[in-house]
Design an enzyme around this catalytic site. Structure first.
Site, short mmCIF file in Angstrom:
data_model
loop_
_atom_site.label_atom_id
_atom_site.label_comp_id
_atom_site.label_asym_id
_atom_site.label_seq_id
_atom_site.Cartn_x
_atom_site.Cartn_y
_atom_site.Cartn_z
N GLN A 123 1.82 33.95 13.12
CA GLN A 123 2.79 33.71 12.11
C GLN A 123 4.12 33.54 12.88
O GLN A 123 4.96 33.12 12.45
CB GLN A 123 3.05 34.67 11.04
CG GLN A 123 1.72 34.89 10.36
CD GLN A 123 2.01 36.31 9.40
OE1 GLN A 123 2.82 36.12 8.24
NE2 GLN A 123 1.57 37.45 9.83
N GLY B 215 1.08 43.80 13.86
CA GLY B 215 2.43 43.72 13.49
C GLY B 215 2.85 42.75 12.40
O GLY B 215 3.63 42.26 12.78
N HIS C 20 2.68 28.82 11.35
CA HIS C 20 4.05 28.52 10.94
C HIS C 20 4.92 27.65 12.02
O HIS C 20 6.22 27.37 11.95
CB HIS C 20 5.20 29.88 10.77
CG HIS C 20 4.75 30.66 9.66
ND1 HIS C 20 5.32 32.19 9.51
CD2 HIS C 20 3.87 30.36 8.76
CE1 HIS C 20 4.72 32.24 8.43
NE2 HIS C 20 3.62 31.71 7.90
N ASP D 283 7.55 31.82 18.17
CA ASP D 283 7.98 31.90 19.76
C ASP D 283 7.10 31.54 20.78
O ASP D 283 7.68 31.49 22.14
CB ASP D 283 8.41 33.12 19.82
CG ASP D 283 7.43 34.21 19.62
OD1 ASP D 283 6.25 34.04 20.10
OD2 ASP D 283 7.75 35.42 18.95
N CYS E 14 10.13 14.02 14.98
CA CYS E 14 10.87 12.97 14.40
C CYS E 14 10.74 13.07 12.78
O CYS E 14 9.57 13.01 12.28
CB CYS E 14 10.71 11.68 14.91
SG CYS E 14 11.47 10.41 14.24
N SER F 83 3.79 42.39 8.32
CA SER F 83 3.91 43.03 7.08
C SER F 83 3.15 43.00 5.95
O SER F 83 3.59 43.59 4.97
CB SER F 83 5.38 42.69 6.96
OG SER F 83 5.62 41.31 6.51
N CYS G 172 9.32 9.10 12.17
CA CYS G 172 8.06 8.64 12.56
C CYS G 172 6.97 9.55 12.98
O CYS G 172 5.86 9.59 13.51
CB CYS G 172 8.19 7.72 13.75
SG CYS G 172 8.64 8.40 15.37
N CYS H 129 12.99 6.21 18.44
CA CYS H 129 13.09 5.40 17.11
C CYS H 129 14.48 5.40 16.59
O CYS H 129 14.77 4.68 15.73
CB CYS H 129 12.10 5.58 16.29
SG CYS H 129 12.48 6.86 15.04
ZN LIG Z 1 11.08 8.60 15.52
#
Ligand SMILES: [Zn+2]
Length: 249
Positions: free
Chosen positions: A106, A191, A124, A109, A132, A193, A135, A154
């Site tokens: 989840q 780790g 996540h 990083d 973008c 919750s 696009c 674009c």
């Molecule tokens: Zn784009």
């Protein structure tokens, strides 16, 4: 009385087939705490000085791109500077030794990959990756963007490739995660919750499918009552101890 790590090693050893364990690891914010990662979601998170809904919704990004990208670029720098801790390293070692085949995280990083984990499902998203708004082209930042807001070729603005507030999680990754949760022999929960669905549901799905469940966490959670073994403590300490002993037996 046996300590919890011994019990956890016994459970895992009983499931080994030809020195291989068929398992997944599910990680949450607690796994990255020792790396001083500001969590993306949650009270002590990167967003704490901001109203969560003002910065973590797509509307906010579209309405106030310069302000939010200025703030977000700092977050990208923090993520790029951060280092994996012993919990990430232990998880990478599990995969390298064929004691686990999947890391479902989840966290956004990228620290599992930095530690050497290969098969990581980032449900996540990833904070250093953008896409973008028009696009859908994706890009990974290896340094904070110089142009604010950063733009795609674009001409449209990039947004972070993470699941923002009120957005749906990527359905392909979720489907895959649930399949994994049912088909393995062991679930290693680290780790988390147990509060954010659907990830929090995975250990229950595993349990119902006859999968053994190990929970490594600092505090008791909803997962601890279904755990075959609950190893209470800091995961950056308990998990390396578990992996070391699992490797010896
Ligand atoms: Zn784009």
């Amino acid at each position: 009385m046996k300590d919890e790590i011994t019990l956890a090693v016994e459970v895992a050893n009983s499931l080994k087939k030809k020195d291989k364990l068929h398992a997944y690891v599910l990680t949450g914010a607690g796994t990255s705490r020792a790396s001083n990662i500001p969590t993306f979601r949650g009270e002590d998170g990167l967003w704490e000085k901001y109203n969560f809904e003002e910065v973590a919704t797509l509307n906010a990004w579209l309405k106030n791109p310069v302000k939010i990208w200025t703030f977000y670029a700092e977050g990208i720098q923090l993520i790029l500077d951060s280092k994996p801790n012993p919990a990430h390293n232990a998880i990478a070692e599990l995969e390298a030794k064929n004691f686990c085949q999947y890391v479902i995280t989840q966290n956004a990083d990228g620290l599992h990959q930095k530690a050497g984990s290969k098969n990581v499902l980032e449900i996540h998203g990833n904070l250093t990756r953008v896409r973008c708004t028009k696009c859908n082209k994706k890009q990974v930042f290896t340094e904070p963007p110089k142009e604010i807001p950063p733009k795609c070729q674009c001409g449209s603005m990039y947004r972070p490739d993470v699941v923002l507030f009120n957005e749906q999680l990527p359905s392909d990754l979720i489907t895959k995660s649930f399949d994994i949760a049912k088909k393995v022999d062991l679930a290693i929960i680290v780790g988390t919750s147990a509060e954010v669905v659907p990830a929090a549901t995975l250990p229950f799905v595993s349990k119902e499918s006859g999968v053994k469940v190990l929970v490594f966490n600092k505090e008791k959670t909803d997962h601890t009552r279904i755990a075959d073994v609950f190893i209470q403590g800091k995961c950056e300490e308990t998990l390396p101890a578990f992996v070391e002993r699992l490797s010896k037996n």
